[in-house]
Design a protein around this motif. Structure first.
Motif, PDB file in Angstrom:
ATOM      1  N   CYS A 154      41.727  42.028  37.043  1.00 29.96           N
ATOM      2  CA  CYS A 154      42.428  41.229  38.208  1.00 29.96           C
ATOM      3  C   CYS A 154      43.830  41.501  38.212  1.00 29.96           C
ATOM      4  N   ALA A 155      44.538  41.539  39.441  1.00 30.27           N
ATOM      5  CA  ALA A 155      45.895  41.928  39.353  1.00 30.27           C
ATOM      6  C   ALA A 155      46.748  40.863  39.662  1.00 30.27           C
ATOM      7  N   TRP A 156      46.165  39.831  40.076  1.00 32.05           N
ATOM      8  CA  TRP A 156      47.141  38.390  40.293  1.00 32.05           C
ATOM      9  C   TRP A 156      47.349  37.463  39.290  1.00 32.05           C
ATOM     10  N   GLY A 157      47.986  37.820  38.328  1.00 29.73           N
ATOM     11  CA  GLY A 157      48.135  36.917  37.008  1.00 29.73           C
ATOM     12  C   GLY A 157      47.178  37.405  36.071  1.00 29.73           C
ATOM     13  N   TRP A 158      47.576  38.069  35.113  1.00 31.27           N
ATOM     14  CA  TRP A 158      46.676  38.913  34.080  1.00 31.27           C
ATOM     15  C   TRP A 158      47.215  38.842  32.896  1.00 31.27           C
TER      16      TRP A 158
END
Length: 317
Positions: A154-158
């Protein structure tokens, strides 16, 4: 001590302000160290100077964290190189990190969720990373955990640990062998039929992408990513004026967690739930991707007609 937060910004002051305001509201914000990396304007782009300066102004006045480290680059590194270099630098002195970009709005319990997962699964080798975003999937009947597992990063907050990050081959040195191995490509595409194509585009530098390379490393690791059953993040930059592409149909809309539990139920058994896996794979299947492209085309057509008629952006259906 909570894991440090690493925040990347560039030229979107408005989105950044919303991102840091939400982050400041997190329960663990005042206990967390924040590292901020701001990329410089691109060569020959005088129009970006004021935008980058506006971003720096937002961050110059930022408070609400235990300690803030700021690094403002004078030259442009590009998205991928900036993130890779920044995360690598912070992980040299910390065992794990939480990573955000300037268009990710978080729930108040985002840092609680990330830190609990980073602590809970640090010594579980099959868990490669922690993701903060999820599609609004319905909870399977009888499913009691606050997380599920899936083999796609996941790239949206990880979040990630140093030992996992160190395994990533950013140069994709085995790409030529991989791309000629039909079974390997099929296995990689099993968790999203877009992955081989994206990896190829990243390898040829057609796209400035770090996340698909991280995804490929998780695949080779044989690992999974932890996802929340209710999203802890939303992306507000998809249709930003300064986004690289204009998106008129957002297939990533989700519901941000507003129940705000601070203590989450995290299972010891790291296994992929079939219901979540089926829904996740479907989101990245060829039929669904084709349907989404059709929606994008139809909405773009309506937008063009509306502009000619003096009407605003059409409402997404």
């Amino acid at each position: 001590m909570p894991a440090p937060i690493v925040l990347f910004a560039y030229k979107r002051a408005s989105e950044l302000q919303r991102t840091v305001t939400a982050l400041q509201a997190n329960y663990l914000a005042d206990q967390s160290e924040l590292y901020v990396f701001v990329d410089g304007p691109r060569p020959g782009r005088a129009d970006e100077l004021a935008k980058v300066d506006a971003v720096r102004a937002v961050l110059d006045n930022l408070t609400g964290f235990r300690r803030i480290h700021r690094l403002y680059r004078e030259q442009n590194m590009g998205c991928a190189n900036s993130i890779i270099a920044g995360v690598t630098a912070v992980l040299q002195t910390h065992p794990s990190v939480i990573v955000l970009e300037d268009d990710i709005v978080t729930s108040r319990n985002f840092l609680d969720y990330m830190n609990q997962c980073l602590e809970r699964y640090a010594d579980t080798p099959t868990v490669f990373s922690i993701g903060g975003y999820t599609f609004p999937f319905p909870r399977p009947q009888g499913y009691e955990s606050d997380v599920y597992f899936f083999g796609r990063t996941c790239a949206w907050g990880w979040g990630i640990w140093a030992d996992r990050w160190e395994q990533v081959d950013w140069a994709l040195r085995d790409f030529d062998t991989f791309i000629t191995d039909e079974s390997a490509c099929k296995a990689f595409n099993a968790n999203g039929q877009d992955r081989v194509r994206m990896l190829k585009r990243a390898y040829t530098k057609e796209i400035d992408a770090w996340d698909i390379r991280l995804c490929y490393s998780e695949f080779k690791w044989g690992g999974v990513t932890v996802y929340p059953t209710i999203s802890k993040t939303i992306n507000i930059g998809i249709d930003s004026v300064d986004s690289t592409t204009e998106v008129v149909y957002n297939r990533y809309k989700t519901v941000l967690d507003n129940s705000l539990p601070r203590r989450l139920q995290l299972p010891a058994d790291v296994s992929v739930n079939p219901a979540y896996a089926r829904r996740f794979r479907r989101k990245f299947s060829v039929p669904v991707r084709m349907w989404n492209k059709l929606k994008t085309f139809l909405l773009a057509s309506r937008l063009a007609i509306g502009k000619r008629a003096g009407v605003g952006k059409p409402v997404e259906q």
